[in-house]
Motif scaffolding. Structure first.
Motif, mmCIF file in Angstrom:
data_model
loop_
_atom_site.group_PDB
_atom_site.id
_atom_site.type_symbol
_atom_site.label_atom_id
_atom_site.label_comp_id
_atom_site.label_asym_id
_atom_site.label_seq_id
_atom_site.Cartn_x
_atom_site.Cartn_y
_atom_site.Cartn_z
ATOM 1 N N HIS A 160 0.858 -1.188 0.000
ATOM 2 C CA HIS A 160 0.000 0.000 0.000
ATOM 3 C C HIS A 160 0.895 1.240 0.000
ATOM 4 O O HIS A 160 1.726 1.400 0.902
ATOM 5 N N ALA A 161 0.719 2.091 -0.987
ATOM 6 C CA ALA A 161 1.535 3.300 -1.080
ATOM 7 C C ALA A 161 1.341 4.177 0.158
ATOM 8 O O ALA A 161 0.215 4.371 0.621
ATOM 9 N N ASP A 162 2.437 4.659 0.703
ATOM 10 C CA ASP A 162 2.408 5.607 1.819
ATOM 11 C C ASP A 162 1.766 5.045 3.088
ATOM 12 O O ASP A 162 1.229 5.798 3.904
ATOM 13 N N ARG A 163 1.811 3.726 3.253
ATOM 14 C CA ARG A 163 1.287 3.117 4.482
ATOM 15 C C ARG A 163 2.414 2.404 5.216
ATOM 16 O O ARG A 163 3.300 1.806 4.595
ATOM 17 N N THR A 164 2.348 2.445 6.534
ATOM 18 C CA THR A 164 3.365 1.802 7.351
ATOM 19 C C THR A 164 2.736 0.648 8.130
ATOM 20 O O THR A 164 1.512 0.613 8.330
ATOM 21 N N PRO A 165 3.559 -0.311 8.569
ATOM 22 C CA PRO A 165 3.023 -1.421 9.360
ATOM 23 C C PRO A 165 2.249 -0.929 10.585
ATOM 24 O O PRO A 165 2.621 0.061 11.213
ATOM 25 N N PHE A 166 1.154 -1.623 10.857
ATOM 26 C CA PHE A 166 0.238 -1.395 11.973
ATOM 27 C C PHE A 166 -0.721 -0.224 11.719
ATOM 28 O O PHE A 166 -1.522 0.109 12.589
ATOM 29 N N ALA A 167 -0.653 0.382 10.544
ATOM 30 C CA ALA A 167 -1.688 1.344 10.156
ATOM 31 C C ALA A 167 -3.002 0.606 9.927
ATOM 32 O O ALA A 167 -3.028 -0.612 9.707
ATOM 33 N N GLN A 168 -4.093 1.348 9.996
ATOM 34 C CA GLN A 168 -5.428 0.769 9.813
ATOM 35 C C GLN A 168 -6.027 1.267 8.499
ATOM 36 O O GLN A 168 -5.941 2.455 8.181
ATOM 37 N N ILE A 169 -6.613 0.354 7.749
ATOM 38 C CA ILE A 169 -7.383 0.718 6.569
ATOM 39 C C ILE A 169 -8.745 0.033 6.675
ATOM 40 O O ILE A 169 -8.996 -0.750 7.592
ATOM 41 N N THR A 170 -9.625 0.337 5.750
ATOM 42 C CA THR A 170 -10.894 -0.376 5.623
ATOM 43 C C THR A 170 -10.778 -1.334 4.441
ATOM 44 O O THR A 170 -10.384 -0.933 3.340
ATOM 45 N N LEU A 171 -11.093 -2.596 4.690
ATOM 46 C CA LEU A 171 -11.011 -3.630 3.664
ATOM 47 C C LEU A 171 -12.299 -4.441 3.685
ATOM 48 O O LEU A 171 -12.664 -4.981 4.731
#
Length: 213
Positions: free
Chosen positions: A69-80
């Protein structure tokens, strides 16, 4: 010393005891390696008629990897698929040494290995059901039917991580009508800060204060 066997309707589920979840691995659980000797001893004692292991087994392009995921770091939250999804470091890529069942455990008593997280578009924590996928469904792994065909009514669950895959496995087992018990001392969390929430979710008592000091 001999060990009394558990009833024939009880199975052991060993969740994700893989090197990538150990200290030094990309998704290290807190003291994850501390459970290896105990689980090895438990399997060598042959106390369960049925033993199942789960194995995270991801394609490198898996949707749960922050690196995808572009511009995302580990342990960030997204909606899937309409649900919250934690993004993880790349871990347990299929066929890599870090995805192997831990080599310091005698796995010869295993009856079944459930590989999970193989769909690049769906994450998979529980031994029983994948996480929410397209359409909001949680596809079954087939484990529940496998256990029922063998007369299993109760499962004991150990492994990694206490606050994620082990917890989801226990919750799903209960939801699917099994009796379920987490072997707490043979689990470890991603972070100990989650233990109070895990105990509350399972209705477990808090440990005595002296164990916290």
């Amino acid at each position: 010393m001999s060990h009394a066997n558990h009833p024939s309707d009880t199975a052991l589920i060993v969740v994700d005891v893989q090197p990538d979840f150990m200290p030094g691995g990309p998704l290290a659980c807190h003291e994850g390696d501390a459970i290896v000797p105990g689980i090895d001893a438990l399997l060598r004692a042959r106390r369960y008629r049925h033993v199942v292991a789960t194995q995270d087994w991801h394609p490198r392009e898996h949707v749960s990897f922050a690196a995808n995921h572009a511009d995302r770091t580990p342990f960030a939250q997204i909606t899937l698929h309409g649900q919250p999804q934690t993004l993880w470091p790349v871990h347990c890529v299929a066929g890599t040494p870090g995805a192997a069942l831990h080599p310091s455990i005698d796995w010869t008593s295993l009856d079944l290995i459930v590989r999970k997280g193989t769909d690049p578009a769906v994450d998979s924590y529980s031994a029983f059901r994948e996480n929410h996928g397209p359409g909001g469904t949680r596809p079954p792994t087939g484990l529940a039917g496998w256990l029922r065909e063998r007369g299993v009514a109760e499962v004991h669950v150990c492994g990694l991580a206490r606050d994620v895959c082990v917890l989801w496995t226990v919750q799903d087992a209960l939801a699917l009508g099994f009796r379920a018990h987490m072997l707490w001392e043979l689990t470890r969390p991603v972070t100990p800060a989650s233990d109070d929430a895990t105990r509350a979710t399972l209705g477990l008592p808090s440990p005595p204060q002296e164990q916290l000091e």
